[in-house]
Design an enzyme around this catalytic site. Sequence first.
Site, PDB file in Angstrom:
ATOM      1  N   ASP A  63       0.828  -1.206   0.000  1.00  0.00           N
ATOM      2  CA  ASP A  63       0.000   0.000   0.000  1.00  0.00           C
ATOM      3  C   ASP A  63       0.859   1.252   0.000  1.00  0.00           C
ATOM      4  O   ASP A  63       2.076   1.184   0.213  1.00  0.00           O
ATOM      5  CB  ASP A  63      -0.952  -0.012   1.210  1.00  0.00           C
ATOM      6  CG  ASP A  63      -0.275  -0.356   2.526  1.00  0.00           C
ATOM      7  OD1 ASP A  63       0.967  -0.368   2.575  1.00  0.00           O
ATOM      8  OD2 ASP A  63      -0.983  -0.622   3.500  1.00  0.00           O
ATOM      9  N   ASN A 126      -7.585  -2.140  13.895  1.00  0.00           N
ATOM     10  CA  ASN A 126      -8.988  -2.479  13.626  1.00  0.00           C
ATOM     11  C   ASN A 126      -9.101  -3.737  12.750  1.00  0.00           C
ATOM     12  O   ASN A 126     -10.150  -4.008  12.191  1.00  0.00           O
ATOM     13  CB  ASN A 126      -9.698  -1.293  12.949  1.00  0.00           C
ATOM     14  CG  ASN A 126      -9.030  -0.911  11.634  1.00  0.00           C
ATOM     15  OD1 ASN A 126      -8.090  -1.574  11.199  1.00  0.00           O
ATOM     16  ND2 ASN A 126      -9.514   0.138  10.997  1.00  0.00           N
ATOM     17  N   HIS A 128      -7.288  -4.334   9.998  1.00  0.00           N
ATOM     18  CA  HIS A 128      -7.005  -4.153   8.565  1.00  0.00           C
ATOM     19  C   HIS A 128      -5.706  -4.842   8.157  1.00  0.00           C
ATOM     20  O   HIS A 128      -4.790  -5.022   8.960  1.00  0.00           O
ATOM     21  CB  HIS A 128      -7.037  -2.677   8.143  1.00  0.00           C
ATOM     22  CG  HIS A 128      -5.909  -1.812   8.593  1.00  0.00           C
ATOM     23  ND1 HIS A 128      -6.093  -0.566   9.141  1.00  0.00           N
ATOM     24  CD2 HIS A 128      -4.576  -1.985   8.535  1.00  0.00           C
ATOM     25  CE1 HIS A 128      -4.931  -0.016   9.406  1.00  0.00           C
ATOM     26  NE2 HIS A 128      -3.986  -0.869   9.047  1.00  0.00           N
ATOM     27  N   GLU A 133      -9.676  -1.613   4.941  1.00  0.00           N
ATOM     28  CA  GLU A 133     -10.336  -1.251   6.185  1.00  0.00           C
ATOM     29  C   GLU A 133     -11.611  -2.080   6.374  1.00  0.00           C
ATOM     30  O   GLU A 133     -12.178  -2.587   5.396  1.00  0.00           O
ATOM     31  CB  GLU A 133     -10.712   0.232   6.142  1.00  0.00           C
ATOM     32  CG  GLU A 133      -9.524   1.184   6.036  1.00  0.00           C
ATOM     33  CD  GLU A 133      -8.801   1.391   7.363  1.00  0.00           C
ATOM     34  OE1 GLU A 133      -8.736   0.453   8.181  1.00  0.00           O
ATOM     35  OE2 GLU A 133      -8.278   2.490   7.573  1.00  0.00           O
TER      36      GLU A 133
HETATM   37  C1  GLP Z   1      -0.529   0.589   8.463  1.00  0.00           C
HETATM   38  C2  GLP Z   1      -0.212  -0.207   7.209  1.00  0.00           C
HETATM   39  C3  GLP Z   1      -0.414  -1.680   7.415  1.00  0.00           C
HETATM   40  C4  GLP Z   1       0.229  -2.115   8.700  1.00  0.00           C
HETATM   41  C5  GLP Z   1      -0.461  -1.428   9.846  1.00  0.00           C
HETATM   42  C6  GLP Z   1       0.055  -1.831  11.203  1.00  0.00           C
HETATM   43  O1  GLP Z   1      -1.842   1.019   8.531  1.00  0.00           O
HETATM   44  N1  GLP Z   1      -0.957   0.197   6.092  1.00  0.00           N
HETATM   45  O2  GLP Z   1       0.101  -2.391   6.309  1.00  0.00           O
HETATM   46  O3  GLP Z   1       0.092  -3.503   8.849  1.00  0.00           O
HETATM   47  O4  GLP Z   1      -0.250  -0.043   9.674  1.00  0.00           O
HETATM   48  O5  GLP Z   1       1.079  -0.978  11.571  1.00  0.00           O
HETATM   49  P1  GLP Z   1       1.976  -1.151  12.850  1.00  0.00           P
HETATM   50  O6  GLP Z   1       2.841  -2.310  12.578  1.00  0.00           O
HETATM   51  O7  GLP Z   1       2.751   0.149  12.906  1.00  0.00           O
HETATM   52  O8  GLP Z   1       1.059  -1.333  14.004  1.00  0.00           O
END
Ligand code: GLP
Length: 230
Positions: A63, A126, A128, A133
Amino acid sequence: MQLIKARDYDDMSARAAALIAAQVIFKRDSRLGLATGSTVLGVYKKLAETGFDFSHISTYNLDEYDGLDETDKNSYRHYMNTNFFRRVNIKPGNTHFPDAQKGKEYDTLIELAGGLDLQLLGLGHNGHIGFNEPCGEFIPLTHTVTLDESTRKANSRFFRDMDAVPKTATTMGIRTIMCARKIILCVSGKEKSEILRRVLYGPILPAVPGSVLQLHPDFTVVADADALGD
Ligand code: GLP
């Protein structure tokens, strides 16, 4: 599903890095789907420390925020350049990111290349995966999404303030992710334990996007004791 119980963040990072290293040893021109976020930072650090030859691999990131280019320190391109690509001998031309203009062409690009051998994932608070989402349906292909306020808030820790967090992003879809031959999900920390339990053992629902991973035939979870509630 295979569950690897790691002691802590460092152990989780080492175990996930070992799985990716094994993939690269097994197939040196592997196509890797890569994730960003704090959880997988340690994985990239460990992988870079292996000194492996990454010159034959190609990468496809999950992403990207809309409107942030690689000169912006909060873009995922910048994150990948800093934390992985510039630390190994990967060829810059072999690294790919989705964007709003390309849209579904990103799926075609991946398919024509032969599909992803391995997809690395983190987990949003959440539920995702990528930026898929919670919503009323699983959206199959690469698409642009309006980010949940909860996601913008969680990710605002990296930005100047909440207003600086982009409102939209482009992400691989659920089908794009599920078509990878192997999936590795990394999860760390107590604050993810409840959502991890729902992802792994709850009903498979688009309201918990990560729950779809239960259906993947080669799905490995690498989670630390805090995330597992142990
Ligand atoms: C972002 C990314 C995700 C990632 C998520 C969790 O929203 N788009 O791909 O898995 O954050 O992030 P973190 O590892 O910082 O909790």
